[in-house]
Motif scaffolding. Sequence first.
Motif, short mmCIF file in Angstrom:
data_model
loop_
_atom_site.label_atom_id
_atom_site.label_comp_id
_atom_site.label_asym_id
_atom_site.label_seq_id
_atom_site.Cartn_x
_atom_site.Cartn_y
_atom_site.Cartn_z
N PRO A 220 0.84 -1.20 0.00
CA PRO A 220 0.00 0.00 0.00
C PRO A 220 0.87 1.25 0.00
O PRO A 220 1.95 1.28 0.59
N ALA A 221 0.39 2.25 -0.68
CA ALA A 221 1.14 3.50 -0.79
C ALA A 221 1.25 4.16 0.57
O ALA A 221 0.27 4.29 1.31
N GLN A 222 2.47 4.58 0.89
CA GLN A 222 2.69 5.26 2.16
C GLN A 222 2.71 6.75 1.90
O GLN A 222 3.19 7.21 0.86
#
Length: 110
Positions: A38-40
Amino acid sequence: MTPELTEEEMRQALFGIPVPEEEIIAIPAQDPAPEIAPAQPVIPTLKKKVAKTFTPRLKVTLRVGNEFEGETHEMIHEADTLSTLLAEQEAVKAARKKYRFVEVVSVKSM
């Protein structure tokens, strides 16, 4: 080594023993599944300000006009160079675009 080698012995010495095609096992190429994380959120970091390097500048003062021995104006040109000759040539070239008569008055360091 014997000085007289057969052609087959030379091939084996150079290229090795050939492997029959039956023994070669072809492994099908598998595409590895990329793991998608998941994009941080991007954390802004403080950027260090880089000190501006010193650029040598010369100020060239010109007397310009369009009439011979007529009204003249003073013009100032700033050049990014250490060479007074290059600064003078650059200033004259810029002034010639607009004025017919150009006279260099002074070249000073800034």
